[in-house]
Each structure stands twice: as C-alpha cells, then as structure tokens.
Design a protein around this motif. Sequence first.
Motif, PDB file in Angstrom:
ATOM      1  N   ASP A 100       8.150  49.975  43.946  1.00 13.87           N
ATOM      2  CA  ASP A 100       9.299  50.221  43.072  1.00 13.87           C
ATOM      3  C   ASP A 100      10.622  49.869  43.720  1.00 13.87           C
ATOM      4  O   ASP A 100      11.558  49.446  43.044  1.00 13.87           O
ATOM      5  CB  ASP A 100       9.321  51.680  42.613  1.00 13.87           C
ATOM      6  CG  ASP A 100       8.159  52.021  41.694  1.00 13.87           C
ATOM      7  OD1 ASP A 100       7.642  51.083  41.031  1.00 13.87           O
ATOM      8  OD2 ASP A 100       7.763  53.183  41.655  1.00 13.87           O
ATOM      9  N   PHE A 152      11.415  47.397  45.338  1.00 16.83           N
ATOM     10  CA  PHE A 152      11.709  45.985  45.212  1.00 16.83           C
ATOM     11  C   PHE A 152      12.223  45.616  43.811  1.00 16.83           C
ATOM     12  O   PHE A 152      12.685  44.519  43.582  1.00 16.83           O
ATOM     13  CB  PHE A 152      10.469  45.145  45.537  1.00 16.83           C
ATOM     14  CG  PHE A 152      10.030  45.289  46.960  1.00 16.83           C
ATOM     15  CD1 PHE A 152      10.754  44.684  47.977  1.00 16.83           C
ATOM     16  CD2 PHE A 152       8.930  46.055  47.291  1.00 16.83           C
ATOM     17  CE1 PHE A 152      10.359  44.830  49.306  1.00 16.83           C
ATOM     18  CE2 PHE A 152       8.519  46.201  48.618  1.00 16.83           C
ATOM     19  CZ  PHE A 152       9.256  45.583  49.614  1.00 16.83           C
ATOM     20  N   TYR A 153      12.100  46.554  42.879  1.00 17.29           N
ATOM     21  CA  TYR A 153      12.502  46.293  41.500  1.00 17.29           C
ATOM     22  C   TYR A 153      13.703  47.123  41.079  1.00 17.29           C
ATOM     23  O   TYR A 153      14.022  47.200  39.909  1.00 17.29           O
ATOM     24  CB  TYR A 153      11.324  46.537  40.556  1.00 17.29           C
ATOM     25  CG  TYR A 153      10.192  45.587  40.825  1.00 17.29           C
ATOM     26  CD1 TYR A 153      10.250  44.263  40.393  1.00 17.29           C
ATOM     27  CD2 TYR A 153       9.059  45.987  41.538  1.00 17.29           C
ATOM     28  CE1 TYR A 153       9.226  43.382  40.656  1.00 17.29           C
ATOM     29  CE2 TYR A 153       8.030  45.101  41.794  1.00 17.29           C
ATOM     30  CZ  TYR A 153       8.121  43.806  41.355  1.00 17.29           C
ATOM     31  OH  TYR A 153       7.103  42.922  41.609  1.00 17.29           O
ATOM     32  N   ARG A 154      14.371  47.766  42.008  1.00 17.80           N
ATOM     33  CA  ARG A 154      15.541  48.592  41.679  1.00 17.80           C
ATOM     34  C   ARG A 154      16.787  47.765  41.662  1.00 17.80           C
ATOM     35  O   ARG A 154      16.966  46.787  42.275  1.00 17.80           O
ATOM     36  CB  ARG A 154      15.700  49.710  42.694  1.00 17.80           C
ATOM     37  CG  ARG A 154      14.582  50.699  42.609  1.00 17.80           C
ATOM     38  CD  ARG A 154      14.809  51.857  43.570  1.00 17.80           C
ATOM     39  NE  ARG A 154      13.562  52.584  43.636  1.00 17.80           N
ATOM     40  CZ  ARG A 154      13.084  53.144  44.702  1.00 17.80           C
ATOM     41  NH1 ARG A 154      13.750  53.118  45.819  1.00 17.80           N
ATOM     42  NH2 ARG A 154      11.943  53.778  44.679  1.00 17.80           N
TER      43      ARG A 154
END
Length: 64
Positions: free
Chosen positions: A60, A62-64
């Motif tokens: 997660d 890496f997708y914030r």
Amino acid sequence: MEGSSVYGAVSDGVFHGRIQLPSGDGYQIEKKLYFSDNEDLQSDAKAHSVIYHDSSIDIDKFYR
C-alpha cells in the motif's frame, strides 16, 4: 525443497533475488546496502544481505 524455485543474480559477490516455495510462500533476498536507513542492519559488519517474507512488504505504501 522439491518444487521450490530460486531466481536472482550475483552482483559484486552478493546474491539478490527471490525464493518461491511450493506452499506459496515467497522470500526476497536483497543487498544490505538497499536498507541504508536501518542503523541496526548497517552496524552489523558480518551481514551482507537481508531476507524477508513477502508478508513483510507493505504494498500500500507504493500506492499512496
């Protein structure tokens, strides 16, 4: 272990890659220098690699 796979390379005399077990568990092996922000790892002169289970990866972030 039968059915396991190992993928990786040796760079500067240190292996880095992945171990995949038939159970579905996977482990990453990376050079210690990739973790330069971790003082505990850097202070261990004997260690050259870090091995960790896939569940230790926070995808997660890496997708914030």
